[in-house]
Enzyme design. Structure first.
Site, PDB file in Angstrom:
ATOM      1  CB  SER A  46     -29.996  23.273 -16.893  1.00 43.88           C
ATOM      2  OG  SER A  46     -29.399  23.328 -18.255  1.00 43.88           O
ATOM      3  CD  GLU A  81      -1.578   2.399   2.127  1.00 48.05           C
ATOM      4  OE1 GLU A  81      -2.601   3.409   2.043  1.00 48.05           O
ATOM      5  OE2 GLU A  81      -0.391   2.551   2.546  1.00 48.05           O
ATOM      6  CG  HIS A 141     -17.036   7.679  -8.067  1.00 44.40           C
ATOM      7  ND1 HIS A 141     -18.011   8.576  -7.996  1.00 44.40           N
ATOM      8  CD2 HIS A 141     -17.458   6.501  -7.508  1.00 44.40           C
ATOM      9  CE1 HIS A 141     -19.286   8.254  -7.352  1.00 44.40           C
ATOM     10  NE2 HIS A 141     -18.842   6.828  -7.127  1.00 44.40           N
TER      11      HIS A 141
HETATM   12 ZN   LIG Z   1      -1.275   3.051   5.776  1.00 44.65          ZN
END
Ligand SMILES: [Zn+2]
Ligand SMILES: *[C@@H]1O[C@H](CO)[C@@H](O)[C@H](O)[C@H]1NC(C)=O
Ligand SMILES: *[C@@H]1O[C@H](CO)[C@@H](O)[C@H](O)[C@H]1NC(C)=O
Ligand SMILES: *[C@@H]1O[C@H](CO)[C@@H](O)[C@H](O)[C@H]1NC(C)=O
Ligand SMILES: *[C@@H]1O[C@H](CO)[C@@H](O)[C@H](O)[C@H]1NC(C)=O
Ligand SMILES: *[C@@H]1O[C@H](CO)[C@@H](O)[C@H](O)[C@H]1NC(C)=O
Ligand SMILES: *[C@@H]1O[C@H](CO)[C@@H](O)[C@H](O)[C@H]1NC(C)=O
Ligand SMILES: *[C@@H]1O[C@H](CO)[C@@H](O)[C@H](O)[C@H]1NC(C)=O
Ligand SMILES: *[C@@H]1O[C@H](CO)[C@@H](O)[C@H](O)[C@H]1NC(C)=O
Ligand SMILES: *[C@@H]1O[C@H](CO)[C@@H](O)[C@H](O)[C@H]1NC(C)=O
Length: 707
Positions: A596, A407, A656
C-alpha cells in the site's frame, strides 16, 4: 484487463541492443496495417531529413568495417571519429581509460566417445572468398571476452538456456552436475549468466552453441542457401561475446563504482567474471556433440522446459554422456587503454545537456551491424548537426556525441565515462540517447524510460521508412510490428550506466524478422560484415538513413524545444501497469506483501507530475523565462529521485528502483526489481524493505516535480 507493458515489452521487443532477438506481432493476423500521411515538417526538420545521405553512410560503414577494432586495439578509429565531428564544428577529444581486458591466446576441444573414437570441432569460422574481411590475417578467433584461462575435462551435461530454473530441473531429474562440463544453447539470458550458473553448480567448463532453431524458417534444413549464397545462417557462424556477470556489475571489473583513470586501486574481479573456461561453438560444430549425448539421461522432450529442444538432429538429452570433453581456453590478461571519442557543442543553456552515444568496438573486423551501423549513423548525425548550425541553428542545450570503446566486454567505456563525469552529468544531463545495432534488418524498435515515450513516438510520424518499400511512415511500420509498445530498458548496451544514475534513457535500432523472411543476422560473427550488410542486411543503406533521420529528429527536439519534451506524467501511467505486474507476482507467492505504501507513492507522484504539467502551461502562456527554467530544471532533476536509495540487493551498481536487468536474465528487464526479485526469491523481509525504498525513491522524484 491491464495490458502489461512489462509482459508486452518482453514479448514484443528484444530490448537488448547488442543482442536483438525479438518476437514480432504481424503474423497473428491481429496487427494493424495503417497508412498515415507523413506529419508536416518544419524547415529545420526538412533539412535534417534531406541531409542524411545513404551514400556517405555507406562510406562511413565501409571505413569502420575494414580494420580490427576489438576493444582497446584501434586508437586511430577513435581519432578518425573525432576528426569527422571536428569537421562538423564539434569540439572533440579522446577520453582514455586504463581497464582490465583479456585477449585470446589459444583454445582446444576434443571429444572422446565411449568407444575411444575422437571428434575435434573446428572452433573457427570459414573464410569466405566473397567476403574479404572474414579472411583478414588479424581477424579475431572465436572466444568469450572476460573468460577464464584454464583446462577442464568431464562428461557432458546439456543445460538448455542455462538459467537457474534449467539447473533446478536437472537437479530434480537427478542429473549430476558437479565435475561435469555444461553445454548450453545461446539465447534467453545473457551468456555470462550461463557460465555463472554452471560455475555455481560446480561444473568445470561451459560450451555455448548457436542453435538453428533461432532462425525460424530461414534455415538450410528448410532449403534456404546459407550465407554468402543466401539468407540462411552460415553453418560455421560462431557468436563471440562477453561472459562478464553483467547483471551484477558492468564496467571495468577492477574499478567498481569509480573511473579507471590515474592508476586506480584495482579491486578483486573474481565475483563478476567467470572462474571456469568457456568456449562458443557453431551449430555445425555442436551437432556431433549433442548427438553423442543421445540416449544418455532424460531425452529433451521429457525434460519439459521451454526452449530446451532445438532444431539440430539430436534429442537434446540431459546426459551425462559417456563421451568425455577435454577443453582448454587461454587468455592474456592485461590492463590496457580504451578510447572514447567525445564531441561537444555548448548550448545556450549551460546546465542542460543531451548525450547521444554508440559504441565503436566490435568483436570482429566487420561489425557492420553491431555496432557500426550505429557508428555510421552517429558520424552522419554530426555532419547533419553541423549543417543545421551553418544554417543558423543555435542549440539551446549542450550536445555531447560519444563513440564508446569496450562496450562488448561489459559496457566498459561508457560506464567508466559516467563514473568519471557523474557530478557534471547529475547537474546537467537531461537525456541519454543510445544507438547500438542501428540496422541489422528492416524493422525498427525502441525502448525508453516513460518520460521519453511521447517525443519518441511523435518523431516516427515524420520519417518515411524506405527499406520495406511500402511508402509508409516509420510509425506505421513500428505500430504494425509492436502494437505500439515502447520497450522497457533492461541492459545489454551503453544506456545502462546513465539509466542507473537516474537519467532518462532511450535505445533504438532496427532488426530482421525471420518469420517475415528477412536474412539471418550473424550476431558477433565474422559474417556481420560489410559484404553481408550491403547484400543482405540493408542493401542501399536505406534503413541506416531512416534510423539516422529518426535519431536526428528525436535529438533535435530534445535539444531545441523551449520546454524539454519529457513527460513525467507517463511515469505514473507506466508505474500503474508495473504495479499490476507486481501484484500478480505477489499473488503467485507463498505469502502476501503489503504494497500500500507503494500504491500511495505512485498516486502522489501522479498528482505532483500533474502540478508540474500545469506549471508548463503557466510558463508557456506567461512567457516567463524564470518559470521556464524552473520547469526545465524540475524535468531534468526529478529522474534522479529514482536512484536515490542505494543499490539493489547484492548489486550496488544498479540503483534505479523501477527498472533493472533481471538478475538471471542479464538483458531482459524486471520492473520494481528490488521488490519483485525478493518476492521471487522468497525473501519477504527483503521485499518489505524494498517496498519502503522503492516508495521513498518515487516520493523523492515526485517532490522535485511538485510546485
Ligand atoms: Zn553492440
Ligand atoms: C508516398 O506517401 C506520400 C504521403 O505520405 C505521398 O505524398 C506520395 O505521393 C506517396 N508516394 C507514392 C509513390 O505512393
Ligand atoms: C583501425 O581501423 C582502420 C579502419 O577500419 C584500419 O584501416 C586500421 O588498419 C585499423 N588499425 C589497426 C591497428 O588494426
Ligand atoms: C596455450 O597457451 C598457454 C598459455 O600461454 C600455453 O601454456 C600453452 O602451451 C598453449 N598451448 C598451445 C597448444 O599452444
Ligand atoms: C564410435 O562411436 C561413434 C558415435 O556413435 C561412431 O561414429 C564411431 O564410428 C565409433 N567408432 C568406432 C571405432 O566404432
Ligand atoms: C538424423 O540422425 C539420424 C541418426 O544419426 C539419421 O539416421 C538421420 O538421417 C538424420 N536426419 C537428418 C535429417 O539428417
Ligand atoms: C563550453 O562550456 C564549458 C563549460 O560550461 C566551458 O568550459 C568551455 O570552454 C565551453 N566551450 C566553448 C567552445 O565555448
Ligand atoms: C514456416 O514453414 C512451415 C512449414 O515449412 C509453414 O507451415 C509456416 O507457415 C512457415 N512460416 C512462415 C512464417 O513462413
Ligand atoms: C504465476 O504462476 C503461473 C503458474 O506457475 C505462471 O504461469 C504465471 O506466469 C505466474 N505469473 C506471474 C506474474 O509470475
Ligand atoms: C533476506 O535478504 C537479506 C538481505 O540480503 C538477508 O540478510 C537475509 O538472510 C535474507 N533472508 C532469507 C530468508 O533469505
Amino acid at each position: 484487463m491491464v495490458k502489461s507493458l512489462l509482459i508486452a515489452g518482453l514479448l514484443a521487443t528484444g530490448l537488448e541492443a547488442c543482442q536483438r532477438k525479438r518476437t514480432f506481432n504481424h503474423h497473428d493476423g491481429k496487427a494493424k496495417r495503417t497508412l498515415t500521411p507523413r506529419a508536416p515538417l518544419s524547415a529545420d526538420e526538412s533539412l535534417i531529413i534531406s541531409s542524411f545521405d545513404a551514400n556517405s553512410i555507406d562510406d562511413w560503414s565501409y571505413y569502420y568495417t575494414h580494420g580490427l577494432h576489438l576493444a582497446g586495439t584501434n586508437r586511430s578509429q577513435a581519432q578518425w571519429t573525432a576528426d569527422r565531428w571536428s569537421e562538423a564544428g564539434f569540439n572533440t577529444r579522446l577520453d582514455t581509460y586504463n581497464v582490465f581486458l583479456d585477449y585470446p591466446i589459444n583454445k582446444s576441444m576434443v571429444m572422446t566417445y565411449g568407444n575411444g573414437s575422437v571428434y575435434r570441432p573446428s572452433l573457427e569460422e570459414d573464410v569466405l572468398p566473397e567476403d574479404p574481411t572474414t579472411g583478414y590475417p588479424n581477424r579475431t578467433p572465436t572466444f568469450h571476452g572476460y573468460s577464464a584461462s584454464g583446462a577442464a575435462s568431464g562428461k557432458l551435461v546439456y543445460v538448455g538456456l542455462g538459467q537457474q530454473d534449467d539447473f533446478q530441473r536437472l537437479i530434480d531429474l537427478g542429473v549430476p552436475l558437479e565435475g561435469n562440463i555444461a553445454i548450453a544453447r545461446y539465447g534467453g539470458p545473457f551468456r555470462g549468466l550461463k557460465v555463472k550458473n554452471s560455475q555455481a553448480h560446480g561444473m568445470l567448463g561451459c560450451i555455448i552453441f548457436t542453435d538453428p532453431d533461432d532462425d525460424g524458417n530461414i534455415t538450410v534444413a528448410n532449403g534456404y542457401a546459407a550465407y554468402p549464397d543466401g539468407p540462411a545462417r552460415n553453418p560455421t557462424s560462431v557468436q563471440r561475446g562477453s561472459v562478464q556477470f553483467l547483471s551484477t556489475y558492468p564496467g571495468d571489473p577492477t574499478t567498481p563504482g569509480y573511473p579507471s583513470i590515474d592508476n586506480p586501486v584495482r579491486a578483486d574481479r573474481s565475483s563478476v567474471v567467470p572462474q571456469i573456461p568457456s568456449i562458443p561453438l557453431s551449430y555445425q560444430d555442436a551437432q556431433p556433440i549433442l548427438q553423442a549425448m543421445d540416449g544418455f539421461g532424460t531425452p529433451g522432450k521429457q525434460v519439459g522446459r521451454e526452449n530446451w529442444v532445438g532444431a539440430l538432429n539430436a534429442s537434446y538429452s540431459t546426459g551425462p554422456s559417456d563421451a568425455t570433453i577435454d577443453m582448454s581456453n587461454y587468455m592474456r590478461d592485461t590492463y590496457t587503454d580504451l578510447w572514447n571519442a567525445i564531441g561537444v557543442i555548448n548550448g545556450t543553456n549551460a546546465d542542460e545537456t543531451i548525450v547521444i552515444g554508440n559504441h565503436r568496438d566490435a568483436w570482429i573486423v566487420g561489425g557492420a551491424a553491431d555496432p557500426n551501423s550505429g557508428t555510421a549513423i552517429i558520424v552522419e548525425l554530426g555532419k547533419v548537426m553541423g549543417r543545421l548550425m551553418q544554417n543558423g541553428w543555435q542549440p539551446k542545450r549542450n550536445i555531447v556525441l560519444c563513440s564508446w570503446d569496450g562496450e562488448e566486454y561489459g559496457l566498459v567505456g561508457s560506464t567508466e565515462w559516467v563514473e568519471q563525469y557523474i557530478p557534471w552529468l547529475t547537474g546537467t544531463a537531461m537525456t541519454y540517447l543510445n544507438i547500438d545495432v542501428g540496422a541489422s534488418g528492416p524493422h525498427p524498435s525502441i525502448s525508453a524510460t516513460p518520460e521519453l515515450h511521447q517525443v519518441a513516438v511523435e518523431q516516427m510520424h515524420k520519417v518515411m521508412w524506405e527499406s520495406l518499400r511500402g511508402n509508409r511512415t516509420m510509425y506505421d511500420v513500428w505500430l504494425e510490428d509492436t502494437e505500439g509498445e515502447v520497450g522497457v530498458l533492461g541492459s545489454g548496451s551503453d544506456y545502462t550506466a546513465f539509466l542507473h544514475k537516474g537519467m532518462a534513457s532511450m535505445d533504438m535500432g532496427s532488426d530482421g524478422d525471420v518469420d517475415a523472411g528477412d536474412p539471418i543476422y550473424h550476431y558477433h560473427s565474422n559474417y556481420d560484415s560489410y559484404h553481408w550488410m550491403a547484400n543482405f542486411g540493408d542493401p542501399g543503406f536505406l534503413t541506416h538513413k531512416n534510423m539516422g533521420q529518426y535519431l536526428g529528429l528525436v535529438a533535435y527536439h530534445l535539444i531545441s524545444e523551449e520546454f524539454v519534451p519529457l513527460h513525467p506524467l507517463n511515469y505514473a501511467t507506466q508505474m500503474d501497469l508495473y504495479y499490476q505486474d507486481l501484484r500478480d507476482v505477489i499473488g503467485n507467492a507463498s505469502q502476501d506483501v503489503d504494497t500500500s505504501e507503494l500504491r500511495d507513492a505512485i498516486d502522489t507522484f501522479r498528482s505532483q507530475a500533474e502540478q508540474a504539467q500545469a506549471l508548463v502551461q503557466q510558463a508557456m502562456s506567461s512567457g516567463d523565462a524564470d518559470l521556464t527554467k524552473v520547469v526545465n530544471d524540475k524535468y531534468r532533476d526529478f529522474q534522479r529521485g529514482f536512484t536515490s536509495q542505494g543499490g539493489l540487493p547484492n548489486r550496488e551498481f544498479y540503483q534505479h528502483v523501477v527498472f533493472a536487468p533481471g538478475l538471471d536474465t542479464g538483458y531482459a528487464p524486471v520492473t520494481f526489481p528490488g521488490i519483485t526479485e525478493s518476492v521471487e526469491a522468497g525473501n519477504f523481509t527483503l521485499a518489505e524493505d524494498w517496498v519502503g525504498r522503492t516508495s521513498r525513491a518515487i516520493r523523492v522524484a515526485g517532490n522535485i516535480l511538485k510546485t
